[in-house]
Write a protein that holds these residues in place. Structure first.
Motif, PDB file in Angstrom:
ATOM      1  N   ALA A  79     -52.796  24.488 -45.003  1.00 45.04           N
ATOM      2  CA  ALA A  79     -53.158  24.769 -46.284  1.00 45.04           C
ATOM      3  C   ALA A  79     -51.836  24.164 -47.115  1.00 45.04           C
ATOM      4  O   ALA A  79     -50.840  23.859 -46.758  1.00 45.04           O
ATOM      5  CB  ALA A  79     -52.859  26.437 -46.455  1.00 45.04           C
ATOM      6  N   VAL A  80     -52.366  23.873 -48.278  1.00 41.62           N
ATOM      7  CA  VAL A  80     -51.397  23.227 -49.580  1.00 41.62           C
ATOM      8  C   VAL A  80     -50.451  24.537 -50.258  1.00 41.62           C
ATOM      9  O   VAL A  80     -51.295  25.515 -50.582  1.00 41.62           O
ATOM     10  CB  VAL A  80     -52.084  22.435 -50.402  1.00 41.62           C
ATOM     11  N   ILE A  81     -49.370  24.625 -49.752  1.00 40.41           N
ATOM     12  CA  ILE A  81     -48.453  25.685 -50.298  1.00 40.41           C
ATOM     13  C   ILE A  81     -47.390  25.314 -51.213  1.00 40.41           C
ATOM     14  O   ILE A  81     -46.509  24.747 -50.736  1.00 40.41           O
ATOM     15  CB  ILE A  81     -47.888  26.602 -48.857  1.00 40.41           C
ATOM     16  N   PHE A  86     -45.626  29.552 -52.011  1.00 41.59           N
ATOM     17  CA  PHE A  86     -44.609  30.059 -50.988  1.00 41.59           C
ATOM     18  C   PHE A  86     -43.603  31.341 -51.283  1.00 41.59           C
ATOM     19  O   PHE A  86     -43.784  32.145 -50.445  1.00 41.59           O
ATOM     20  CB  PHE A  86     -43.746  28.812 -50.858  1.00 41.59           C
ATOM     21  N   ARG A  87     -43.321  31.516 -52.689  1.00 42.21           N
ATOM     22  CA  ARG A  87     -42.614  32.559 -52.982  1.00 42.21           C
ATOM     23  C   ARG A  87     -43.435  34.037 -52.693  1.00 42.21           C
ATOM     24  O   ARG A  87     -43.158  34.920 -52.211  1.00 42.21           O
ATOM     25  CB  ARG A  87     -42.230  32.727 -54.527  1.00 42.21           C
ATOM     26  N   ILE A  88     -44.688  33.803 -53.274  1.00 40.83           N
ATOM     27  CA  ILE A  88     -45.833  35.069 -53.015  1.00 40.83           C
ATOM     28  C   ILE A  88     -45.815  35.298 -51.505  1.00 40.83           C
ATOM     29  O   ILE A  88     -45.958  36.387 -51.213  1.00 40.83           O
ATOM     30  CB  ILE A  88     -47.070  34.594 -53.619  1.00 40.83           C
ATOM     31  N   LEU A  89     -46.354  34.246 -50.743  1.00 40.94           N
ATOM     32  CA  LEU A  89     -46.432  34.522 -49.274  1.00 40.94           C
ATOM     33  C   LEU A  89     -45.285  34.957 -48.557  1.00 40.94           C
ATOM     34  O   LEU A  89     -45.206  35.792 -47.778  1.00 40.94           O
ATOM     35  CB  LEU A  89     -46.898  33.203 -48.597  1.00 40.94           C
ATOM     36  N   LYS A  90     -43.969  34.448 -49.009  1.00 41.95           N
ATOM     37  CA  LYS A  90     -42.794  34.796 -48.359  1.00 41.95           C
ATOM     38  C   LYS A  90     -42.391  36.374 -48.691  1.00 41.95           C
ATOM     39  O   LYS A  90     -41.896  36.952 -47.826  1.00 41.95           O
ATOM     40  CB  LYS A  90     -41.563  33.923 -48.726  1.00 41.95           C
ATOM     41  N   ASP A  91     -42.754  36.851 -49.855  1.00 41.01           N
ATOM     42  CA  ASP A  91     -42.519  38.020 -50.094  1.00 41.01           C
ATOM     43  C   ASP A  91     -43.580  39.242 -49.631  1.00 41.01           C
ATOM     44  O   ASP A  91     -43.317  40.215 -49.530  1.00 41.01           O
ATOM     45  CB  ASP A  91     -42.712  38.503 -51.552  1.00 41.01           C
ATOM     46  N   THR A  92     -44.799  38.709 -48.994  1.00 39.87           N
ATOM     47  CA  THR A  92     -45.699  39.522 -48.713  1.00 39.87           C
ATOM     48  C   THR A  92     -46.101  39.542 -47.159  1.00 39.87           C
ATOM     49  O   THR A  92     -46.586  40.432 -46.474  1.00 39.87           O
ATOM     50  CB  THR A  92     -47.023  39.406 -49.643  1.00 39.87           C
ATOM     51  N   LEU A  93     -45.614  38.466 -46.646  1.00 41.53           N
ATOM     52  CA  LEU A  93     -46.119  38.076 -45.105  1.00 41.53           C
ATOM     53  C   LEU A  93     -44.887  38.138 -44.154  1.00 41.53           C
ATOM     54  O   LEU A  93     -43.855  37.873 -44.713  1.00 41.53           O
ATOM     55  CB  LEU A  93     -46.577  36.635 -44.929  1.00 41.53           C
ATOM     56  N   PRO A  94     -45.211  38.824 -42.999  1.00 40.43           N
ATOM     57  CA  PRO A  94     -46.588  39.228 -42.386  1.00 40.43           C
ATOM     58  C   PRO A  94     -46.933  40.410 -43.144  1.00 40.43           C
ATOM     59  O   PRO A  94     -46.120  41.316 -43.415  1.00 40.43           O
ATOM     60  CB  PRO A  94     -46.014  39.422 -40.939  1.00 40.43           C
ATOM     61  N   GLY A  95     -48.113  40.476 -43.264  1.00 43.56           N
ATOM     62  CA  GLY A  95     -48.836  41.737 -43.925  1.00 43.56           C
ATOM     63  C   GLY A  95     -50.280  41.741 -44.085  1.00 43.56           C
ATOM     64  O   GLY A  95     -50.924  40.767 -43.543  1.00 43.56           O
TER      65      GLY A  95
END
Length: 196
Positions: A79-81, A86-95
């Protein structure tokens, strides 16, 4: 079909190897996630992805497809991140989130023609270890079958009884919650949209 009892706090490496071998062979397995049980297969196998779509009655050309990744590094290959995403994913994942992101050409032909893919990095060691050991994402879809009570889809023995002819293994990690993932459309990272 074989029922494998394994918990995220007690990983059985022999079972992990058996599940990975089955998925590499194009078979479908049932695994726990941080929300519900999911049908899972090698996301790079057209045949296996088509088997899950047939089991679920999904049209792969029209229905959104999601993949489970071991981590953000693996996800970035499919996926194009961009920096905002990236900031959103890093703050919420894993989840318990599925992020809809622009797709890269790395996924197989069943994903071709799509402009986006759902990306998950669940807070479940079994799911993440399987994606890591595969070396690529797992295509997943929440377990369900015609006429199933929702409570049946949360209990591994009921899942094994209903889907036993169609899956190679069911991982029994205890009864799952009935929670659903939050789905967020990040195809325009400057304007994230929560779908569910």
């Amino acid at each position: 079909m074989r029922l494998l009892r394994m918990y995220p706090t007690s990983i059985n490496t022999r079972y992990i190897d058996m599940l990975v071998d089955a998925m590499r062979d194009g078979q479908v397995v049932v695994i726990p996630t941080d929300t519900r049980y999911a049908l899972a297969c090698d996301a790079l196998s057209n045949r296996a992805v088509e088997r899950i779509c047939k089991l679920k009655g999904l049209d792969p050309g029209k229905h959104p497809l999601s993949v489970v990744c071991a981590d953000l590094s693996q996800a970035s290959g499919y996926a194009v991140i961009d920096n905002r995403s990236f900031r959103i994913l890093k703050d919420t994942l894993p989840g318990p989130y599925t992020y809809i992101l622009p797709v890269t050409p790395s996924l197989p032909k069943v994903f071709k023609g799509r402009r986006e893919v759902g990306i998950r990095v669940p807070d479940n060691d079994i799911a993440r270890i399987l994606a890591s050991e595969m070396g690529n994402p797992l295509m997943t879809s929440t377990v369900s079958w015609p006429g199933a009570d929702e409570s049946d889809t949360l209990m591994p023995p009921a899942i094994a009884e209903a889907l036993g002819r169609d899956v190679a293994f069911v991982v029994d990690a205890g009864n799952c919650t009935d929670a659903l993932t939050t789905i967020v459309d990040l195809t325009d990272s400057s304007n994230p949209v929560t779908i569910r």
